[in-house]
Structure formats: C-alpha cells, structure tokens
Design a protein around this motif. Sequence first.
Motif, mmCIF file in Angstrom:
data_model
loop_
_atom_site.group_PDB
_atom_site.id
_atom_site.type_symbol
_atom_site.label_atom_id
_atom_site.label_comp_id
_atom_site.label_asym_id
_atom_site.label_seq_id
_atom_site.Cartn_x
_atom_site.Cartn_y
_atom_site.Cartn_z
ATOM 1 N N VAL A 194 45.039 36.616 43.602
ATOM 2 C CA VAL A 194 43.584 36.323 43.970
ATOM 3 C C VAL A 194 43.549 37.297 45.161
ATOM 4 N N ALA A 195 42.430 37.975 45.236
ATOM 5 C CA ALA A 195 42.042 39.034 46.421
ATOM 6 C C ALA A 195 40.990 39.083 46.582
ATOM 7 N N SER A 196 40.177 39.624 47.700
ATOM 8 C CA SER A 196 39.019 39.881 47.982
ATOM 9 C C SER A 196 38.571 41.215 47.350
ATOM 10 N N GLU A 197 39.468 42.042 46.975
ATOM 11 C CA GLU A 197 38.878 43.326 46.410
ATOM 12 C C GLU A 197 40.244 43.751 45.518
ATOM 13 N N THR A 198 39.906 44.477 44.277
ATOM 14 C CA THR A 198 40.975 44.858 43.433
ATOM 15 C C THR A 198 41.916 45.884 43.768
ATOM 16 N N CYS A 199 41.600 46.666 44.916
ATOM 17 C CA CYS A 199 42.377 47.639 45.490
ATOM 18 C C CYS A 199 43.686 47.054 45.593
ATOM 19 N N ALA A 200 43.939 45.498 46.260
ATOM 20 C CA ALA A 200 44.900 44.988 46.399
ATOM 21 C C ALA A 200 46.085 44.656 45.180
ATOM 22 N N PHE A 201 45.210 44.595 44.113
ATOM 23 C CA PHE A 201 46.100 44.455 42.829
ATOM 24 C C PHE A 201 46.675 45.722 42.534
ATOM 25 N N ASP A 202 45.910 47.017 42.708
ATOM 26 C CA ASP A 202 46.412 48.285 42.478
ATOM 27 C C ASP A 202 47.669 48.496 43.200
ATOM 28 N N THR A 203 47.580 47.967 44.442
ATOM 29 C CA THR A 203 48.902 48.319 45.432
ATOM 30 C C THR A 203 50.072 47.603 44.936
ATOM 31 N N ILE A 204 49.950 46.309 44.491
ATOM 32 C CA ILE A 204 51.264 45.880 44.154
ATOM 33 C C ILE A 204 51.331 45.894 42.738
ATOM 34 N N GLY A 205 50.604 46.420 42.101
ATOM 35 C CA GLY A 205 50.906 46.587 40.652
ATOM 36 C C GLY A 205 50.525 45.631 39.678
ATOM 37 N N ALA A 206 49.530 44.618 40.321
ATOM 38 C CA ALA A 206 49.055 43.660 39.393
ATOM 39 C C ALA A 206 47.826 44.057 38.454
ATOM 40 N N THR A 207 47.599 43.408 37.292
ATOM 41 C CA THR A 207 46.611 43.724 36.390
ATOM 42 C C THR A 207 45.238 42.792 36.726
ATOM 43 N N PHE A 208 44.267 43.647 36.760
ATOM 44 C CA PHE A 208 43.028 43.062 37.009
ATOM 45 C C PHE A 208 42.425 42.081 35.714
ATOM 46 N N VAL A 209 42.306 40.657 35.961
ATOM 47 C CA VAL A 209 41.887 39.751 34.815
ATOM 48 C C VAL A 209 40.462 39.724 34.880
ATOM 49 N N ARG A 210 39.733 39.284 35.811
ATOM 50 C CA ARG A 210 38.405 39.376 35.922
ATOM 51 C C ARG A 210 37.860 38.911 37.304
ATOM 52 N N ASP A 211 36.469 38.930 37.581
ATOM 53 C CA ASP A 211 36.076 38.466 38.998
ATOM 54 C C ASP A 211 35.889 36.845 38.896
ATOM 55 N N ILE A 212 36.032 36.205 39.978
ATOM 56 C CA ILE A 212 35.767 34.707 39.869
ATOM 57 C C ILE A 212 34.199 34.698 40.219
ATOM 58 N N GLU A 213 33.936 33.648 39.350
ATOM 59 C CA GLU A 213 32.446 33.681 39.318
ATOM 60 C C GLU A 213 31.823 32.798 40.533
ATOM 61 N N PRO A 214 30.591 33.055 40.846
ATOM 62 C CA PRO A 214 29.889 32.094 41.815
ATOM 63 C C PRO A 214 30.086 30.693 41.447
ATOM 64 N N GLY A 215 30.299 29.806 42.541
ATOM 65 C CA GLY A 215 30.461 28.471 42.259
ATOM 66 C C GLY A 215 31.524 28.022 41.230
ATOM 67 N N GLU A 216 32.687 28.825 41.142
ATOM 68 C CA GLU A 216 33.761 28.513 40.220
ATOM 69 C C GLU A 216 34.869 28.279 41.357
ATOM 70 N N MET A 217 35.640 27.388 40.854
ATOM 71 C CA MET A 217 36.922 26.753 41.505
ATOM 72 C C MET A 217 38.108 26.875 40.598
ATOM 73 N N LEU A 218 39.258 27.958 41.113
ATOM 74 C CA LEU A 218 40.350 28.099 40.307
ATOM 75 C C LEU A 218 41.466 27.258 40.786
ATOM 76 N N ILE A 219 42.054 26.481 39.977
ATOM 77 C CA ILE A 219 43.382 25.771 40.370
ATOM 78 C C ILE A 219 44.551 26.319 39.710
ATOM 79 N N ILE A 220 45.465 26.698 40.448
ATOM 80 C CA ILE A 220 46.866 27.515 39.837
ATOM 81 C C ILE A 220 47.907 26.762 40.210
ATOM 82 N N ASP A 221 48.783 26.324 39.169
ATOM 83 C CA ASP A 221 49.984 25.549 39.742
ATOM 84 C C ASP A 221 50.999 25.808 38.646
ATOM 85 N N HIS A 222 52.044 25.059 38.419
ATOM 86 C CA HIS A 222 53.222 25.178 37.664
ATOM 87 C C HIS A 222 52.567 24.966 36.266
#
Length: 469
Positions: A194-222
């Motif tokens: 996750v990042a403030s801007e997609t330019c961070a994804f481009d720098t590390i070679g990550a693939t953009f999936v989608r924007d996080i929606e307003p009022g949304e909470m993502l929980i990422i674990d194993h």
Amino acid sequence: MHEECGVFGIWGHEQAAQLAYYGLYALQHRGQESAGIAVIDGQTMHSHRGMGLVTEVFANDRLQSLRGFAAVGHVRYSTTGESSIRNAQPLVFDFRQGNLALAHNGNLVNARHIRDILEHQGSIFQSTSDTEVVAHLIARGIYKTIPENVRESMSMLKGAYAFVILTDHELIAMRDPHGLRPMALGQLDGAYVVASETCAFDTIGATFVRDIEPGEMLIIDHNGLQTHRFSETAHKALCTFEYIYFARPDSDIDGFNVHMVRKQLGRLLAREAPVEADVVIGVPDSSISAAIGFAEEAHLPYEIGLIKNKYSGRTFIQPSQELRSLGVRLKLSAVKKIVAGKRVVMVDDSLVRGTTSARLVSLLREAGATEVHVRISSPPVRHSCFYGIDTSAREELIAAKKSIAEIQSFIGADSLAYMEEATMLQAFGVTANEPHGFCNACFTGRYPTEIFPTTKTVLEERSKHPVER
C-alpha cells in the motif's frame, strides 16, 4: 504551499525494509523533514527514524538492522506538531496487545479535543503529533483484537487521513470516509503493498491493483487480504491539490493520471485566459505539465525558461521569509537566451503568498524578458486548509486580502490570470453544476467536514462502559 506526508506498507516479503526504503524514496516529494521505517519479523518489531531525507536517515547500512517480512514507512512534512525527531514517523508502541507502528498522511481536525480529554483521563503523550492520539485510542480500546479497536478509533476521528498500521499479526490500511488523502493497493511477488501514490509501485516493480476506497479498512495477514468498512462513504472529496501540485506526474490517483490532468488544466487555462506572447515556460517541477498543455493549446513554443537547482530544498522548508527569499534565488535561475527580448507566459500551479512569484517575475525581467504574463492553473487560494496541507494562516494568503489587479501589481507582472473553479473541474470531466468528488475548500471555503467538532460526548460515554462488547 507546504507539502503533506507519504506512507508506505508491505506485507509478506523477505526484503520488506529494502522495498520500503525504495518506496519512500519514490514518495520523497511528499515530505523532506524526516523519514522512518518499522519492520516485524514475527517476534520483534525493529524501527529506525530520523531527520532528513530518506538517503540521509538510512545511510551507513541502517537498513541491515531492519529484518522482517513486513514493514511500514513514512516521509514527513510537519502539518501538526513541530519539526522534531519525536514527531518523526512511524510512531512505534509496545502495549498490552503487542507491538504497533503507525504512519499517517493527513490531519485530524478534532485531535486537540481528543487529546485534551485523554490527558484529563491520565494519558501521557510523547509527541505533539496528532497521530499519537490514534495510538492512545487504540490502546484504550475495549475489544479483544487490534483491528476491532482500530475500527472503533477511526469512528471518532474527523479530518483527512490515510493510515498504515503494522502489528505483530497484520498490516492495516485505511482511508478517511471522504477520501481526502489518496492511497492505493498493489502486489509484488505475492506480497501486498500500500502507498500514498502509485509511483512507489512503479519504483519497486509492484503491480497496481486498485485505489483504496474512502471509509475502507484493509487487513492483510498470513491468510491474505480482507476488506471491511469502518464508515460509510461520505461525500467524496479528494484534494484537488494532489493533481495540481503534490503528486508526482507519473502517479495515477482515483483513475486520473496526474500528468494528463495537469496538461488539461494548461489547455483549459489557455482557452480561458489567452494572451499574445512569444514563448511559454513553466515553473519547475510541478507546473511543467500545465505549461506544455498551455503552449499546445495556444500554438506557442514551449521552452525551458527557468532552471531548477536539483540540490536545493523546497523553499517552504526555510523557517523565515528572508531565508525563503534566498531559497528562491538558490533554487531557480532564468535561461537568458530563451527569454531575452521575448514576451513570456510563465505558467505556475498556484500563487499563495506571492513572494515567490514576484521574485520569478523579477528574475525573468533581469534576464531580458520584455513582458511577463503569469497564468495560474488553479483558482485563487483564499482559505486555509485543515486537512494536511499546511497553508499559511488566512491573513498570509495574498488572494484573501488583495484583488487580482492588486496581486498583479504586487508580483510585477504585465498580466495575471487564475483558473475558475468550474473550468478546473472540467479537467476531470465534470460539467457545470454537476456533483463532483473533490475538495476545493482552499479556493471556496466550503469544507467537507466540520473543522473543530468535539468527540467529548463519545469518549465520556465509552469510559462509563469499560467492558468488552
């Protein structure tokens, strides 16, 4: 115009700290006062933060001590709390539910109210940042898990925020109900980012999936990624200055490419405020795209008329007006061969105090420009921002106290024109009187939230019922 902050998070990669470093490097334009990274290895949380640029903070093999499979990172410009190492993020805490690291982009307009109540109830704060308020709310939560306490804490906050929280067991990312601050989700080699801007994804070679929606909470674990809502989406109000000035041109935010929006702003500005001239130049770096669009629409040559010293800091970092003025001279110089004997259109993205614009007009005249016409690819900034863009107090905003003619005289331009709000919105495909999902409060004074609401009633009511629910 003062900048915001940049946040970055990654879960599930053995080189989490190194990738966070490169992600923060890509987000460096969002904050240059301090930087920090926290990692978790399954048992222990390690962190390092310091004052300065990312490369300075993590010099001398500092990254080697940050080993783990998940990380959060932050670059900061102080909007709430002074410029100090104690306010550098991510803020790291060890409490009854384990380790916790918080990174925040934005500004909480009711943080002072919450802090007063918490201090009265015995909380002790280590920083002056509004971000620490959130840590105290989470620590005082009545639920069994951190995500549940995070969700409850978010319901008490008012303002703008994009949060990334790292615990012993998960990475949590949230965006405020209005979507005032941007945040995106990506993937890299099976890891989530996750990042403030997609330019961070481009720098590390990550693939953009989608924007996080307003009022949304993502929980990422194993177990992967879960998405929850901690709030229903309010009237969406993404800050237009993300496109006008803050974000990198190669970033995509909520479906719009920043460079393309800026070019369109320049084209619309040329139609709205044409002028007879010989050459169009932009103020580096954020105004270049708009200047190109203006030149294309006006059928005028675009030239590099101002050169930026890439080794100088942004002028707003200087604490006094005298040093800011010196900073402008160190930062930019005119290309005499381009502007001498020419009628010049200087396109800039904004005009806040007017002192920088006045100096640039003077530089161009000293370089031999016969006329200098200033075109601003945004409306006049007449109101302060309370959502994480550290604008001046309203009495320092030149458009709040002077007419356009008076501003033109102050900066010494032959002509001055701003963009109308309705015209600006056309760059996003919004027609007149149509509802839109942007915050233009610094132009209009119409804020999407209450500015100083109190949560006293909520907190006092909760303290009466300290049982698990």
